[in-house]
Design a protein around this motif. Structure first.
Motif, mmCIF file in Angstrom:
data_model
loop_
_atom_site.group_PDB
_atom_site.id
_atom_site.type_symbol
_atom_site.label_atom_id
_atom_site.label_comp_id
_atom_site.label_asym_id
_atom_site.label_seq_id
_atom_site.Cartn_x
_atom_site.Cartn_y
_atom_site.Cartn_z
ATOM 1 N N GLU A 164 -21.941 -46.018 27.273
ATOM 2 C CA GLU A 164 -21.124 -44.759 27.709
ATOM 3 C C GLU A 164 -19.776 -45.150 28.170
ATOM 4 O O GLU A 164 -19.335 -43.702 28.319
ATOM 5 C CB GLU A 164 -21.770 -45.689 29.473
ATOM 6 C CG GLU A 164 -22.838 -45.514 30.369
ATOM 7 C CD GLU A 164 -23.415 -46.272 31.210
ATOM 8 O OE1 GLU A 164 -22.871 -47.081 31.862
ATOM 9 O OE2 GLU A 164 -24.490 -46.041 31.544
ATOM 10 N N SER A 165 -19.638 -45.579 27.650
ATOM 11 C CA SER A 165 -17.310 -46.071 26.883
ATOM 12 C C SER A 165 -17.505 -44.942 25.932
ATOM 13 O O SER A 165 -16.245 -44.773 25.749
ATOM 14 C CB SER A 165 -16.930 -47.134 26.908
ATOM 15 O OG SER A 165 -17.996 -47.498 25.582
ATOM 16 N N PHE A 166 -18.436 -44.519 25.022
ATOM 17 C CA PHE A 166 -18.027 -43.289 23.920
ATOM 18 C C PHE A 166 -18.064 -42.282 24.532
ATOM 19 O O PHE A 166 -18.494 -41.483 25.447
ATOM 20 C CB PHE A 166 -19.672 -43.487 23.001
ATOM 21 C CG PHE A 166 -19.707 -44.743 22.472
ATOM 22 C CD1 PHE A 166 -18.419 -45.565 21.965
ATOM 23 C CD2 PHE A 166 -20.935 -44.713 21.484
ATOM 24 C CE1 PHE A 166 -18.939 -47.190 21.209
ATOM 25 C CE2 PHE A 166 -20.550 -46.171 20.615
ATOM 26 C CZ PHE A 166 -19.865 -46.739 20.548
ATOM 27 N N SER A 167 -17.325 -41.808 23.843
ATOM 28 C CA SER A 167 -17.338 -39.936 23.919
ATOM 29 C C SER A 167 -18.807 -39.317 23.533
ATOM 30 O O SER A 167 -19.649 -39.842 23.286
ATOM 31 C CB SER A 167 -16.267 -38.813 23.191
ATOM 32 O OG SER A 167 -17.147 -39.581 21.588
ATOM 33 N N ARG A 168 -18.318 -38.209 24.351
ATOM 34 C CA ARG A 168 -19.555 -37.179 23.502
ATOM 35 C C ARG A 168 -20.649 -37.205 22.721
ATOM 36 O O ARG A 168 -21.251 -36.736 22.239
ATOM 37 C CB ARG A 168 -19.748 -35.642 25.263
ATOM 38 C CG ARG A 168 -21.082 -35.441 24.679
ATOM 39 C CD ARG A 168 -22.678 -36.038 25.649
ATOM 40 N NE ARG A 168 -23.459 -35.595 25.036
ATOM 41 C CZ ARG A 168 -24.684 -35.933 25.021
ATOM 42 N NH1 ARG A 168 -24.820 -37.526 25.893
ATOM 43 N NH2 ARG A 168 -26.277 -35.884 24.691
ATOM 44 N N GLY A 169 -18.970 -36.633 22.052
ATOM 45 C CA GLY A 169 -19.817 -36.510 20.539
ATOM 46 C C GLY A 169 -20.240 -37.821 19.787
ATOM 47 O O GLY A 169 -20.681 -37.593 19.160
ATOM 48 N N TRP A 170 -19.649 -39.093 19.492
ATOM 49 C CA TRP A 170 -19.703 -40.355 19.729
ATOM 50 C C TRP A 170 -20.993 -40.580 19.538
ATOM 51 O O TRP A 170 -22.199 -40.873 19.009
ATOM 52 C CB TRP A 170 -19.019 -41.284 20.276
ATOM 53 C CG TRP A 170 -17.624 -41.375 18.992
ATOM 54 C CD1 TRP A 170 -16.819 -41.415 19.077
ATOM 55 C CD2 TRP A 170 -17.664 -41.511 17.835
ATOM 56 N NE1 TRP A 170 -15.237 -41.272 18.264
ATOM 57 C CE2 TRP A 170 -16.381 -41.896 16.909
ATOM 58 C CE3 TRP A 170 -18.502 -42.172 16.544
ATOM 59 C CZ2 TRP A 170 -16.400 -41.971 16.271
ATOM 60 C CZ3 TRP A 170 -18.174 -42.533 15.337
ATOM 61 C CH2 TRP A 170 -17.082 -42.470 14.991
ATOM 62 N N ARG A 171 -21.493 -40.430 20.990
ATOM 63 C CA ARG A 171 -22.966 -40.247 21.157
ATOM 64 C C ARG A 171 -23.244 -39.392 20.836
ATOM 65 O O ARG A 171 -24.650 -39.996 20.528
ATOM 66 C CB ARG A 171 -23.173 -40.382 23.444
ATOM 67 C CG ARG A 171 -22.515 -41.291 23.834
ATOM 68 C CD ARG A 171 -22.999 -41.077 25.288
ATOM 69 N NE ARG A 171 -21.661 -40.346 25.691
ATOM 70 C CZ ARG A 171 -21.535 -40.038 27.152
ATOM 71 N NH1 ARG A 171 -22.081 -40.434 28.331
ATOM 72 N NH2 ARG A 171 -20.530 -39.976 27.273
ATOM 73 N N ASP A 172 -23.557 -38.268 20.401
ATOM 74 C CA ASP A 172 -24.746 -37.366 19.822
ATOM 75 C C ASP A 172 -24.593 -38.432 18.287
ATOM 76 O O ASP A 172 -25.760 -37.757 17.623
ATOM 77 C CB ASP A 172 -23.454 -35.950 19.778
ATOM 78 C CG ASP A 172 -23.650 -35.371 21.535
ATOM 79 O OD1 ASP A 172 -24.559 -35.411 21.773
ATOM 80 O OD2 ASP A 172 -23.317 -34.706 21.413
ATOM 81 N N ALA A 173 -23.917 -38.371 17.489
ATOM 82 C CA ALA A 173 -23.192 -39.069 17.044
ATOM 83 C C ALA A 173 -24.440 -39.687 16.324
ATOM 84 O O ALA A 173 -25.188 -40.580 15.084
ATOM 85 C CB ALA A 173 -22.166 -39.181 15.870
ATOM 86 N N VAL A 232 -22.219 -30.526 18.032
ATOM 87 C CA VAL A 232 -21.757 -29.449 18.771
ATOM 88 C C VAL A 232 -20.546 -30.285 19.483
ATOM 89 O O VAL A 232 -19.464 -29.687 19.664
ATOM 90 C CB VAL A 232 -22.212 -28.684 20.245
ATOM 91 C CG1 VAL A 232 -22.978 -29.927 20.985
ATOM 92 C CG2 VAL A 232 -21.873 -27.428 20.494
ATOM 93 N N ASN A 233 -20.376 -31.092 20.284
ATOM 94 C CA ASN A 233 -19.635 -32.253 20.969
ATOM 95 C C ASN A 233 -18.701 -32.955 20.002
ATOM 96 O O ASN A 233 -17.652 -34.017 20.966
ATOM 97 C CB ASN A 233 -19.807 -33.193 22.151
ATOM 98 C CG ASN A 233 -21.034 -32.195 22.552
ATOM 99 O OD1 ASN A 233 -20.590 -31.539 23.089
ATOM 100 N ND2 ASN A 233 -22.387 -32.780 22.990
ATOM 101 N N LEU A 234 -18.903 -33.286 18.648
ATOM 102 C CA LEU A 234 -17.525 -33.450 17.838
ATOM 103 C C LEU A 234 -16.423 -33.457 17.718
ATOM 104 O O LEU A 234 -16.560 -31.938 17.582
ATOM 105 C CB LEU A 234 -18.392 -33.664 16.327
ATOM 106 C CG LEU A 234 -17.804 -34.728 15.894
ATOM 107 C CD1 LEU A 234 -18.152 -36.113 16.122
ATOM 108 C CD2 LEU A 234 -18.634 -35.228 14.382
#
Length: 73
Positions: free
Chosen positions: A2-11, A40-42
């Motif tokens: 949850e502390s990661f950005s959306r791009g990192w979560r996608d990765a 897309v979110n990276l």
């Protein structure tokens, strides 16, 4: 996560799915990978590393890579 950005979560989720694919299939059989804009979110700073990952995966997998923006090719 949850502390990661959306791009990192996608990765991270992308890498998790790749690990699952490796676990499910034997070394002799590799499925094709159908990727629908996985980065897309990276952010633009990390996109070259994602492209390099796809290029290295292409040595072992057939990859169908769909994107919505020309800059993500």
């Amino acid at each position: 996560m949850e502390s990661f950005s959306r791009g990192w979560r996608d990765a991270v989720e992308f890498c998790t799915r790749l690990s699952l694919t490796d676990a499910l299939y034997k070394d002799s059989e590799k499925p094709f990978l159908l990727l629908d804009d996985p980065f897309v979110n990276l952010d633009d700073e990390r996109l070259p590393a994602a492209r390099a990952l796809l290029e290295s995966l292409a040595a072992d997998y057939q990859i169908l890579y769909f994107v919505c923006h020309k800059d993500r090719i």
